[in-house]
Design a protein around this motif. Structure first.
Motif: not given
Length: 418
Positions: A38-59
């Motif tokens: 339903d987007a009026p200006k539709k995006l046409r790329f293929v998305p992916g997601i990345i999350y970096i777990d930094e808990g080891g550095a922050s204790g």
């Protein structure tokens, strides 16, 4: 913003860097909206997601890290996009050029040792940002993504601009804060959220019930003067309270910044870029520059007094290779350091000194300051040390034809016993 800049093309794989915070969560929601039918200006790329777990550095404890990852995974699964959960230990203590092994407590301890070797919070935050960028880019390359979307807001970029100036990154401000960052050539970083302030993002998330996850970082509960980054953030946010145009004024200044034209072959020569941040080297400048003046001033301030061989005009001649740890390193063919490196413990002639000097010669000015605050360079990720050795070997091969072997050196007549 994407339509105005036109850097993402139909069918292109784009990696969304999501930290769980309000800005990146809002970016993910808007991408979902733009890809909907339903987007009026539709995006046409293929998305992916990345999350970096930094808990080891922050204790953070392993239970806290698992709890945060579980919350984010529930959000990611609802999007039906392919996502990557990557731990900072994977980047720091596995070879990025090969197959990575599972994360173990030993890897976490090694990561903690790395950050424990950094003496100041300012350098810790800068190093964490560098390692995070390396890991995002590595994932993008191995998974076939050609663009990376970062959730930097207008407020965050205003803070980043001022703090980077204080950190000595003035030469790379245009790429650090602009919409597009092409320094990595094969993977381009874009910042589509840079027109939104943090206040606008907060209102958007509240109106549309966008979930976000708070995850403590290195600077959580830190004092305002704990680091340059934290102090700059406190300064800008407090000023914004009394003068609402502060962030927008700084932001408009960042839009006017441009990178000076570099030689055509810069992109094909890794040695022309910093080993850590991959920005153009800002240390190979003309003789009379602010950088050379800074090195001369630091050299003079580190001298405890005129020694027996000290003569005015010879200690820090403009353009001469600095002998201290703060400047460009210089070593003879035998690897012996020219001069004495003065630190908190006085003069040092340890075996690690030639390695320190060689590593600094591959870094930009700001990254040299970060390395200077480290007490153990061997704690750096192995791929960084390997790349440094590869560059040094390449430099030795390039000048090998100009070096004398032992036989030729003995055949040269000596003058006055020298």
């Amino acid at each position: 913003m994407l339509g105005k800049n036109r850097v993402i093309f139909p069918g292109e794989k784009v990696l969304l860097a999501v930290s769980g915070g309000p800005a990146s969560s809002s970016m993910l929601s808007q991408v979902q909206e733009g890809l909907s039918r339903d987007a009026p200006k539709k995006l046409r790329f293929v998305p992916g997601i990345i999350y970096i777990d930094e808990g080891g550095a922050s204790g953070q404890s392993m239970e806290e890290r698992k709890r945060a990852v579980a919350q984010l995974e529930s959000v990611f699964r609802a999007t039906n996009y392919h996502y990557h959960i990557v731990h900072l230990e994977q980047e720091a203590y596995n070879d990025l050029n090969g197959v990575t092994s599972p994360i173990t407590p030993e890897h976490t301890q090694a990561l903690q040792r790395l950050f424990a070797s950094v003496r100041t919070p300012t350098a810790k935050e800068d190093l964490l940002h560098t390692l995070r960028q390396h890991l995002i880019l590595h994932t993008a390359r191995t998974q076939g993504y050609t663009k990376v979307m970062m959730g930097d807001s207008c407020s965050r970029l205003a803070i980043k601009l001022l703090s980077n100036i204080s950190l000595g990154r003035g030469a790379s401000l245009a790429t650090d804060t602009g919409f597009s960052d092409p320094r990595h050539v094969d993977v381009v970083i874009v910042r589509p959220m840079r027109d939104y302030s943090s206040k606008e993002i907060a209102y958007y998330n509240r109106m549309f019930d966008i979930p976000s996850v708070f995850i403590p970082g290195l600077d959580s509960k830190a004092q305002d003067k704990a680091s340059i980054q934290r102090l700059t953030e406190s300064f800008v946010t407090k000023l914004q309270t009394d003068f609402p145009s502060t962030v927008s004024t700084i932001y408009r200044t960042s839009e006017k910044l441009h990178t000076a034209c570099l030689p055509q072959n810069t992109n094909t020569q890794p040695s022309a870029k910093c080993l850590l941040c991959v920005c153009a080297m800002d240390t190979k400048l003309e003789e009379f520059s602010a950088y050379q003046a800074t090195l001369i001033s630091e050299q003079l301030s580190q001298r405890r007094g005129p020694g027996p061989e000290f003569t005015p005009g010879t200690a820090a001649a403009p353009g001469s290779p600095p002998a201290s740890s703060a400047g460009q390193g210089h070593s003879s063919g035998g690897g012996q350091s020219q001069g004495c490196e003065t630190g908190e413990g006085g003069c040092s002639s340890s075996a690690k000194e030639p390695e320190t000097v060689d590593l600094k010669s591959l870094l930009c000015y700001s990254c040299r300051l970060t390395i200077k605050d480290m007490t153990a360079l061997d704690a750096l990720p192995q791929y960084i040390l390997s790349e440094a050795e590869r560059r040094r070997s390449q430099m030795r091969e390039e000048i090998s034809e100009f070096l004398l072997d032992e036989a030729e050196d003995e055949a040269i007549p000596r003058v006055n016993g020298s």
